[in-house]
Design a protein around this motif. Structure first.
Motif, short mmCIF file in Angstrom:
data_model
loop_
_atom_site.label_atom_id
_atom_site.label_comp_id
_atom_site.label_asym_id
_atom_site.label_seq_id
_atom_site.Cartn_x
_atom_site.Cartn_y
_atom_site.Cartn_z
N ASN A 50 55.38 67.00 41.88
CA ASN A 50 56.75 67.52 42.06
C ASN A 50 57.04 68.70 41.13
N GLN A 51 55.96 69.31 40.64
CA GLN A 51 56.07 70.57 39.90
C GLN A 51 56.79 70.46 38.57
N LEU A 52 56.84 69.24 38.01
CA LEU A 52 57.36 69.15 36.65
C LEU A 52 56.33 69.77 35.71
N THR A 53 55.09 69.78 36.18
CA THR A 53 54.01 70.55 35.55
C THR A 53 53.46 71.44 36.66
N THR A 54 53.24 72.71 36.34
CA THR A 54 52.73 73.61 37.38
C THR A 54 51.20 73.57 37.38
N PRO A 55 50.59 73.25 38.50
CA PRO A 55 49.13 73.25 38.53
C PRO A 55 48.58 74.67 38.44
N ASP A 56 47.37 74.82 37.90
CA ASP A 56 46.77 76.15 37.78
C ASP A 56 46.24 76.62 39.14
N ASP A 57 45.82 75.67 39.93
CA ASP A 57 45.22 76.04 41.20
C ASP A 57 45.40 74.87 42.17
N GLY A 58 45.30 75.16 43.45
CA GLY A 58 45.40 74.12 44.46
C GLY A 58 46.75 74.14 45.14
N ARG A 59 46.86 73.41 46.22
CA ARG A 59 48.12 73.41 46.98
C ARG A 59 48.60 71.99 47.25
#
Lengths: 249, 246
Positions: A50-59
């Motif tokens: 839920n984007q509380l942490t932004t992933p570096d890569d992936g969808r």
């Protein structure tokens, strides 16, 4: 189309790569339980979803809408994904009812009166109808966690993410929380649960995902993982964790 | 200086002036004048509260540029003596062709100064809240602005009241510094009395001191009531913090 689709998620904190390409899907109405040793990236994965942490890569896609997209209205998507935290994180200055009502009023712009009715109804559902006016500090850990589940439910989410919801609870309080979660699973709520409650995983999960060192080692139906795991490591972990936490719920 | 049981003062000519009667007659004037101090105090606290909150939020949630700017602002206004600021605002503004009254100059100078101190009180309170409060707020779909206004500030303000009382006690006294830029406040009126009855300097200043004792006591009492009235079970449990002062 699956309700939640996680595609090749990577996340790095400094030199440490916590998630090294995680992919899986959750169908509508399914309960998936993620297990694995500490530091494996399970919580980070939930926070990435839920984007509380932004992933570096992936969808990541929720119901076909890309959560990781640059132009996504993330607040709108988060409103569709409940999040239940290990340490509850109830808003300390609000009563149980106000905690539950806040989301519908502020995010969904529901009239206060209607939201109050909804909040009381949802609190009743988690067995806390009589605690509507209590502040978080006046509730036990188990009650706080149930309010936190009610807070997520009040938003009528498509999916609820549970991050070790019983880890911070005294053993005798775990049961009440698990009961609510089992009930939700029965009602067809889609749930993605990080947990060490093997009893819950075994009896409620449609599938168990075993993660280690930032990757998914193995996933499959509980019976298969418990009785005939494909990877030796899965068997070892399940054996150890069952010994440690037991299987009762 | 004082003879005859403390109520009479003898002038050089040997006239006895009844200290109590002079002060008693002057009291309404002093009390009217102290209203100016109270107005200035409220105005500068309000300005300080608004700007201080914004500065604290920028320091905690701002990007690098905004954080640097807000820390710079705080550093400047905490480093310059209040009297120097007053003079800079009052006389400095006229250098730029701005005609502002001594009240406005004092409000701005002392208000911005207070905002720097208040920002540290609020920053301490915000940072003493568990991080999970913001995370949970965002998780249900609140924007950062909504999370700050609905979750963070209502808790931080409650936690800040004790340290803020301290700030109130400081600035209420600082209002007398506005004497230096010609504001018709209590100290200036005290001077008027002393000019007429120069031997009454000490009793007059003691009266002024007494008025401030009462003001500080009443103000802190009100803030104490506010703290009690807004108290929420469990919320006082977080670590209290705030910037110390003078």
């Amino acid at each position: 189309m699956s309700l939640l689709k996680v595609e090749n998620i990577h996340k790095r904190f400094g030199d440490l790569e916590v998630l090294k390409g995680v992919s899986f899907e959750v169908e509508k109405g399914e309960t998936k339980v993620i297990i694995g040793p500490s530091g494996t990236g399970k919580s980070t994965l939930l926070h990435c979803i839920n984007q509380l942490t932004t992933p570096d890569d992936g969808r990541i896609f929720l119901d076909g809408v890309e959560v990781t997209g640059q132009h996504t209205n993330i607040n709108k998507l988060r409103a569709q994904m409940g999040f239940v935290f290990q340490d509850f994180n109830l808003f300390a200055h609000l009563t149980a009812m106000e905690n539950v009502r806040l989301g519908p009023v502020k995010v969904k712009k529901m009239p206060k009166k209607e939201a109050t009715k909804l909040a009381i109804e949802v609190l009743g559902k988690v067995g806390l109808g009589d605690k509507a006016n209590a502040y978080p500090a006046q509730l036990s850990g188990g009650q706080q966690q149930r309010v936190s589940i009610a807070r997520a439910l009040a938003m009528s989410p498509k999916l609820i993410l549970f991050d070790e919801p019983t880890s911070a609870l005294d053993p005798e309080l775990i049961g009440d929380v698990l009961e609510v979660m089992i009930e939700l699973a029965k009602e067809g709520m889609t749930m993605l649960v990080v947990s060490h409650e093997m009893g819950f995983a075994r009896s409620v999960a449609d599938e168990i995902i075993f993660m280690e060192h930032g990757v998914i080692v193995e996933q499959g139906p509980p019976e298969k993982l418990f009785t005939a795991p494909e990877h030796k490591r899965t068997g070892e972990f399940l054996h150890k964790i069952t010994e440690l936490y037991g299987e009762t719920n | 200086m004082d003879s005859g049981g403390g109520t009479f003062v003898f002038t050089r000519k040997g006239e006895a002036i009844d200290t109590v009667s002079v002060l008693w007659k002057s009291l309404p004037m002093l009390l009217r004048a102290v209203l100016i101090n109270i107005e200035l105090c409220l105005a500068l606290l309000a300005l300080g509260l608004i700007v201080g909150t914004i500065v604290a939020l920028l320091q905690v949630y701002g990007n690098r540029t905004l954080r640097t700017l807000s820390f710079g602002y705080e550093w400047i206004f905490r480093s310059i003596p209040a009297l120097v600021l007053l003079i800079l605002f009052y006389f400095g503004s006229s250098q730029f062709g701005l005609e502002i009254s001594s009240f406005v100059a004092a409000t701005l100078a002392l208000g911005f100064r207070s905002s720097a101190y208040q920002s540290q009180i609020f920053r301490g309170a915000i940072q003493s809240l568990p991080r999970g409060q913001m995370t949970a707020a965002r998780s249900i779909g609140l924007s950062q602005f909504q999370a700050v206004t609905s979750i963070i500030l209502p808790q931080a303000f409650r936690l800040a009241i004790p340290a803020w009382s301290n700030e109130f006690s400081s600035v209420v006294k600082d209002t007398t510094l506005a004497y230096a830029v010609g504001l018709n406040e209590i100290l200036r009126h005290a001077r008027y009395i002393i000019v007429q009855h120069y031997k009454l300097a000490m009793p007059t200043y003691l009266t002024v001191a007494l008025i401030f004792l009462v003001l500080t006591y009443a103000g802190n009492g009100c803030l104490g009531l506010l703290e009690m009235g807004t108290r929420i079970p469990g919320l006082e449990g977080y670590k209290k913090s705030g910037a110390g002062r003078r």
